[in-house]
Design a protein around this motif. Structure first.
Motif, PDB file in Angstrom:
ATOM      1  N   ASN A 119       4.932  -0.391  -0.608  1.00 31.31           N
ATOM      2  CA  ASN A 119       5.700   0.383   0.366  1.00 31.31           C
ATOM      3  C   ASN A 119       4.841   1.412   1.100  1.00 31.31           C
ATOM      4  N   SER A 120       3.538   1.265   1.037  1.00 35.92           N
ATOM      5  CA  SER A 120       2.632   2.193   1.717  1.00 35.92           C
ATOM      6  C   SER A 120       2.077   1.549   2.994  1.00 35.92           C
ATOM      7  N   PHE A 121       1.473   2.368   3.832  1.00 37.34           N
ATOM      8  CA  PHE A 121       0.862   1.856   5.057  1.00 37.34           C
ATOM      9  C   PHE A 121      -0.294   0.902   4.746  1.00 37.34           C
ATOM     10  N   ILE A 126      -3.502  -4.498   4.599  1.00 41.45           N
ATOM     11  CA  ILE A 126      -3.943  -5.642   3.801  1.00 41.45           C
ATOM     12  C   ILE A 126      -3.421  -6.937   4.408  1.00 41.45           C
ATOM     13  N   ASP A 127      -2.202  -6.915   4.932  1.00 38.63           N
ATOM     14  CA  ASP A 127      -1.568  -8.117   5.466  1.00 38.63           C
ATOM     15  C   ASP A 127      -2.043  -8.508   6.857  1.00 38.63           C
ATOM     16  N   ASN A 140     -12.455   1.659  -1.536  1.00 33.83           N
ATOM     17  CA  ASN A 140     -12.098   2.076  -0.173  1.00 33.83           C
ATOM     18  C   ASN A 140     -10.612   1.853   0.103  1.00 33.83           C
ATOM     19  N   ILE A 141     -10.083   0.753  -0.388  1.00 34.53           N
ATOM     20  CA  ILE A 141      -8.654   0.477  -0.212  1.00 34.53           C
ATOM     21  C   ILE A 141      -7.836   1.511  -0.989  1.00 34.53           C
ATOM     22  N   GLU A 148      -4.213   8.682   2.449  1.00 34.58           N
ATOM     23  CA  GLU A 148      -3.346   8.287   3.556  1.00 34.58           C
ATOM     24  C   GLU A 148      -4.067   8.208   4.892  1.00 34.58           C
ATOM     25  N   GLU A 149      -5.287   7.678   4.821  1.00 31.01           N
ATOM     26  CA  GLU A 149      -6.049   7.454   6.053  1.00 31.01           C
ATOM     27  C   GLU A 149      -7.129   6.414   5.799  1.00 31.01           C
TER      28      GLU A 149
END
Length: 151
Positions: A119-121, A126-127, A140-141, A148-149
């Motif tokens: 449910n995160s940005f 990733i998609d 890094n991910i 949040e950046e």
């Protein structure tokens, strides 16, 4: 521990791969699949992953699609991909590493970390198979999620 990794890590890998498989099959965003399945079903998948992993993923996915009453969506990141599409197993591994990192850093239970990750940005990043984000270094991910950046 049997094999190369902890069995619960392997269960998480299967759970994430199944979520990816269901999302592709139903053309839904990954967060929508996770939210439709809900925490109780995800916990069941995670707890019984070693059993489900022995069955045909097509059958397993159909059972959970029915159980969650998931309908066909319109999110199709596969047809938009310009390059080689990672397998559901590849993306399952990306999410597994992210979720383990979130659980460790935030002192969360695995399923709670899973729900938070999807449910995160970061999940949208990733998609996007036209970007290089999904095969970026796991740290890094995780950092993108934590701070949040994107770096």
């Amino acid at each position: 521990m049997i094999g190369r990794e902890n069995s619960k890590e392997n269960d998480l890998f299967f759970t994430c791969s199944l979520i990816e498989y269901i999302a592709r099959k139903t053309k839904n965003k990954r967060a929508d699949v996770v939210n439709a399945l809900g925490k109780p079903i995800i916990e069941k998948i995670y707890d019984l992953a070693d059993v489900y992993h022995s069955d045909n993923i097509e059958t397993v996915s159909d059972d959970f699609i029915r159980q969650a009453a998931l309908s066909e969506g319109s999110f199709d990141n596969l047809s938009c991909a310009k390059y080689t599409i990672p397998s559901h197993w590849d993306i399952g591994k990306v999410y597994k590493r992210l979720i383990l990192g979130i659980a460790s850093e935030k002192k969360m239970e695995i399923v709670d970390a899973l729900v938070a990750a999807y449910n995160s940005f970061v999940s949208d990043k990733i998609d996007d198979y036209n970007s290089s984000f999904y095969y970026d270094a796991p740290q890094n991910i995780l950092n993108a999620y934590l701070y949040e950046e994107l770096e």
